[in-house]
Scaffold this motif. Structure first.
Motif, PDB file in Angstrom:
ATOM      1  N   UNK A 185       0.836  -1.199   0.000  1.00 45.33           N
ATOM      2  CA  UNK A 185       0.000   0.000   0.000  1.00 45.33           C
ATOM      3  C   UNK A 185       0.872   1.250   0.000  1.00 45.33           C
ATOM      4  N   UNK A 186       0.898   1.962  -1.112  1.00 44.32           N
ATOM      5  CA  UNK A 186       1.639   3.220  -1.282  1.00 44.32           C
ATOM      6  C   UNK A 186       3.091   3.118  -0.804  1.00 44.32           C
ATOM      7  N   UNK A 187       3.859   2.163  -1.319  1.00 43.26           N
ATOM      8  CA  UNK A 187       5.226   1.989  -0.824  1.00 43.26           C
ATOM      9  C   UNK A 187       6.175   3.105  -1.231  1.00 43.26           C
ATOM     10  N   UNK A 188       5.821   3.881  -2.243  1.00 42.50           N
ATOM     11  CA  UNK A 188       6.729   4.891  -2.740  1.00 42.50           C
ATOM     12  C   UNK A 188       6.398   6.299  -2.250  1.00 42.50           C
ATOM     13  N   UNK A 189       5.424   6.436  -1.366  1.00 41.85           N
ATOM     14  CA  UNK A 189       4.924   7.755  -0.975  1.00 41.85           C
ATOM     15  C   UNK A 189       6.004   8.662  -0.406  1.00 41.85           C
ATOM     16  N   UNK A 190       6.957   8.136   0.335  1.00 46.06           N
ATOM     17  CA  UNK A 190       7.955   8.982   0.996  1.00 46.06           C
ATOM     18  C   UNK A 190       9.315   8.930   0.311  1.00 46.06           C
ATOM     19  N   UNK A 191       9.350   8.475  -0.937  1.00 46.81           N
ATOM     20  CA  UNK A 191      10.634   8.265  -1.597  1.00 46.81           C
ATOM     21  C   UNK A 191      10.918   9.314  -2.656  1.00 46.81           C
ATOM     22  N   UNK A 192      12.204   9.565  -2.872  1.00 49.87           N
ATOM     23  CA  UNK A 192      12.575  10.411  -3.997  1.00 49.87           C
ATOM     24  C   UNK A 192      12.519   9.561  -5.267  1.00 49.87           C
ATOM     25  N   UNK A 193      12.697  10.187  -6.412  1.00 53.91           N
ATOM     26  CA  UNK A 193      12.504   9.495  -7.693  1.00 53.91           C
ATOM     27  C   UNK A 193      13.430   8.291  -7.863  1.00 53.91           C
ATOM     28  N   UNK A 194      14.686   8.418  -7.474  1.00 54.84           N
ATOM     29  CA  UNK A 194      15.627   7.293  -7.629  1.00 54.84           C
ATOM     30  C   UNK A 194      15.252   6.124  -6.722  1.00 54.84           C
ATOM     31  N   UNK A 195      14.956   6.437  -5.462  1.00 57.38           N
ATOM     32  CA  UNK A 195      14.590   5.390  -4.509  1.00 57.38           C
ATOM     33  C   UNK A 195      13.270   4.735  -4.916  1.00 57.38           C
ATOM     34  N   UNK A 196      12.341   5.530  -5.434  1.00 57.08           N
ATOM     35  CA  UNK A 196      11.060   4.996  -5.887  1.00 57.08           C
ATOM     36  C   UNK A 196      11.265   3.954  -6.983  1.00 57.08           C
ATOM     37  N   UNK A 197      12.098   4.277  -7.953  1.00 57.75           N
ATOM     38  CA  UNK A 197      12.376   3.342  -9.042  1.00 57.75           C
ATOM     39  C   UNK A 197      13.020   2.065  -8.508  1.00 57.75           C
ATOM     40  N   UNK A 198      13.955   2.220  -7.595  1.00 60.29           N
ATOM     41  CA  UNK A 198      14.640   1.056  -7.027  1.00 60.29           C
ATOM     42  C   UNK A 198      13.660   0.157  -6.263  1.00 60.29           C
ATOM     43  N   UNK A 199      12.817   0.751  -5.435  1.00 61.10           N
ATOM     44  CA  UNK A 199      11.841  -0.032  -4.671  1.00 61.10           C
ATOM     45  C   UNK A 199      10.861  -0.713  -5.612  1.00 61.10           C
ATOM     46  N   UNK A 200      10.400   0.005  -6.624  1.00 57.11           N
ATOM     47  CA  UNK A 200       9.456  -0.593  -7.562  1.00 57.11           C
ATOM     48  C   UNK A 200      10.089  -1.770  -8.301  1.00 57.11           C
ATOM     49  N   UNK A 201      11.348  -1.654  -8.681  1.00 52.85           N
ATOM     50  CA  UNK A 201      12.029  -2.773  -9.356  1.00 52.85           C
ATOM     51  C   UNK A 201      12.134  -3.982  -8.432  1.00 52.85           C
ATOM     52  N   UNK A 202      12.353  -3.755  -7.152  1.00 50.68           N
ATOM     53  CA  UNK A 202      12.425  -4.869  -6.197  1.00 50.68           C
ATOM     54  C   UNK A 202      11.051  -5.532  -6.042  1.00 50.68           C
ATOM     55  N   UNK A 203       9.992  -4.731  -6.027  1.00 51.14           N
ATOM     56  CA  UNK A 203       8.641  -5.289  -5.946  1.00 51.14           C
ATOM     57  C   UNK A 203       8.342  -6.104  -7.205  1.00 51.14           C
ATOM     58  N   UNK A 204       8.743  -5.584  -8.368  1.00 54.77           N
ATOM     59  CA  UNK A 204       8.541  -6.336  -9.619  1.00 54.77           C
ATOM     60  C   UNK A 204       9.316  -7.641  -9.609  1.00 54.77           C
TER      61      UNK A 204
END
Length: 175
Positions: free
Chosen positions: A75-94
């Motif tokens: 649920x909204x895992x990227x809400x507190x992340x900057x753009x680079x961290x958001x991409x990294x977290x999303x790739x790990x979720x994928x």
């Protein structure tokens, strides 16, 4: 243990925990904790510590990698992340989804769901659209509207500035 919370059908081993932390890219998070993996993650308790907004998603991914349940709800895992961290977290979720785990991602950031198998759009608590991202963009409904609104934020021209050495300096008056 911060990574091995809850019940797991698999035995608790240091190797599984280490692998999950590495898969999540959470090594730095764990190293920074006062008691490592045994740090209490609640500042309001004696000896407790609070993670930053960017550290929580990494810990969450480590927990998901450790548990390997069939369904993962994020649920909204990227809400507190900057753009680079958001991409990294999303790739790990994928990557977790690539291991056969079903991932349900709840998000308002529609770029995050661009590569998903299926999108369900809720409006005021009701399911109003469902389909692949491509199908929903083609139908021109709410998903397409919101996606376009978000995409417009990234298509504005970036103003260019003259390099400092080429800046125009006004000539002195009355020379």
């Amino acid at each position: 243990m911060n990574v091995a919370v809850g019940r797991s059908s698999e035995p608790l081993t240091d190797e599984r925990i280490t692998d999950a932390v590495a898969e999540a890219g959470a090594e730095e998070v764990m190293v920074d904790l006062p008691r490592g993996l045994d740090t209490l993650l609640a500042r309001n308790f004696s000896g407790g510590h609070e993670l930053s907004g960017g550290q929580w998603p990494r810990l969450g991914i480590a927990r998901a990698a450790y548990r390997r349940e069939r369904i993962l709800i994020v649920d909204e895992p990227m809400a507190a992340l900057d753009a680079r961290a958001e991409l990294e977290v999303f790739e790990k979720i994928r990557a977790l989804a690539g291991t056969g785990q079903t991932v349900i991602l709840i998000t308002h950031r529609l770029a995050s769901v661009r590569h998903t198998d299926l999108v369900h759009v809720l409006d005021q608590g009701r399911l109003v659209e469902s389909g692949t991202p491509e199908e929903l963009l083609a139908t021109g409904g709410i998903y397409a509207e919101l996606y376009s609104l978000q995409a417009e934020q990234f298509t504005s021209r970036i103003p260019t500035r003259a390099p400092a050495h080429q800046a125009q300096v006004p000539a002195p008056k009355g020379g």
